[in-house]
Design an enzyme around this catalytic site. Sequence first.
Site, short mmCIF file in Angstrom:
data_model
loop_
_atom_site.label_atom_id
_atom_site.label_comp_id
_atom_site.label_asym_id
_atom_site.label_seq_id
_atom_site.Cartn_x
_atom_site.Cartn_y
_atom_site.Cartn_z
N HIS A 259 0.83 -1.20 0.00
CA HIS A 259 0.00 0.00 0.00
C HIS A 259 0.87 1.26 0.00
CE1 HIS A 259 -2.26 3.15 2.32
NE2 HIS A 259 -3.13 2.91 1.35
N GLU B 174 2.07 1.82 -3.48
CA GLU B 174 1.00 2.39 -4.32
C GLU B 174 0.95 3.90 -4.17
OE1 GLU B 174 -3.33 3.64 -3.61
OE2 GLU B 174 -3.01 1.59 -2.90
N HIS B 175 1.08 4.39 -2.94
CA HIS B 175 1.10 5.84 -2.71
C HIS B 175 2.32 6.48 -3.36
CE1 HIS B 175 -1.96 6.92 0.53
NE2 HIS B 175 -2.20 5.65 0.28
N GLU C 8 -4.20 8.09 7.30
CA GLU C 8 -5.16 7.13 6.76
C GLU C 8 -5.44 6.00 7.75
OE1 GLU C 8 -5.82 4.46 2.67
OE2 GLU C 8 -3.95 5.57 2.97
#
Length: 420
Positions: free
Chosen positions: A47, A50-51, A127
Amino acid sequence: MTTRLHTLSNGFRIVTEHMPGLESAAIGIWVNAGGRHERRAQNGIAHFLEHMAFKGTEKRSALDIAEAIEDVGGYINAYTSREVTAYYARVLKDDVPLALDVIGDIVLNPVFDQNEIEVERGVILQEIGQALDTPDDVIFDWLQERAYPDQPIGRTILGAEERVRAFGREDLAQFVTEHYRPERMILSAAGNVDHDAIVKFAEELFGHLPGGSALVLEPAKFFGGEYRTEKALEQAHFALGLESPNYCDPEIYTAQIYSTALGGGMSSRLFQEVREKRGLCYTIYAQTGAYCDTGMTTIYAGTSGAQVADLAQITIDELKRAAEGMNAAEIARARTQMKAGLLMGLESPSSRAERLARMLAIWDRIPDLSETVERIDGVTDEDVRRFAEHMAVAARPALALYGPVSDAPTLERLQERRAA
């Protein structure tokens, strides 16, 4: 509509579907590298990566990436799941080459600038905090953890805070080297697309990548168990998970029809009994999700602390009543809902591109929609009733409770009620 597939010599696959009459297209790269491909020390890095893909490449800054797509009125985004990371865009037909160039750039050439890593680390920590403050989101992470304890598939996709704080440039680069291999990538496009032109462009962007060894996954094993956190919230959140078929098992269609009839809409058993007749909650539903080697049927509801015990017990009772005889009318309704949801959900190029990539990853081919509809229609009433009987007595489920849940029955109590 015409679906075409091409595989480069290094194993990189390109699949397209031309949709006549459209002026736009959706295009993206789906990488078979998600949360369950991480080692324990890497949890959350898929993840994070991905950022970071959007934070700059060798030829584009983060702002350049955003402006390149938005200057032509397009949209670009990404997501990470437990089995896949996807990078995709929606643009007008003439801008497909631009979109593919940008997506290829962010996947192949991220620079992992240290300053940008620190900035994005803060974003991801926010997040994580937001997820922890959203009970009807975080409860599913806890349910997954109890269903698959001490396994990659059971860990949160966002990762633990302490892991995220420790990741550095070398960690990100290592994950790319390990997992972003051509044979584990699918370029999928749908809408007003030219297959041959996309293949030619993909060859230029991805044809040089060296192939890698076959992927070896730690097999998933469903254990079940209970997670319970008492907190002063307005609602008590209840989630129950039962092991279901994986997405290659023919029984997956039976499981999905069953969960639709059980809690997939306003006419479903759980909605009618728990909400409409008893008024115990505002939200209650059941759904079946699947992975390559396991799956889970999940029931979720939110209610008051004073009513959570009743809700949990009635949910178990409805599982048992479903086993005693789902009728032909509700099974037919669930079957129709499933087909309609499938077909209506594929009216946009984004949904089509997603389906192409998913089907190719699962089956190594693209089943025609008619084949999927036939499989749904092929599930008999008896198949669903038999599956309902199995689910009523299936192995120990997973249970997650969050909020004012001191009065909620334990998993052992619910198991006793199932067996009674």
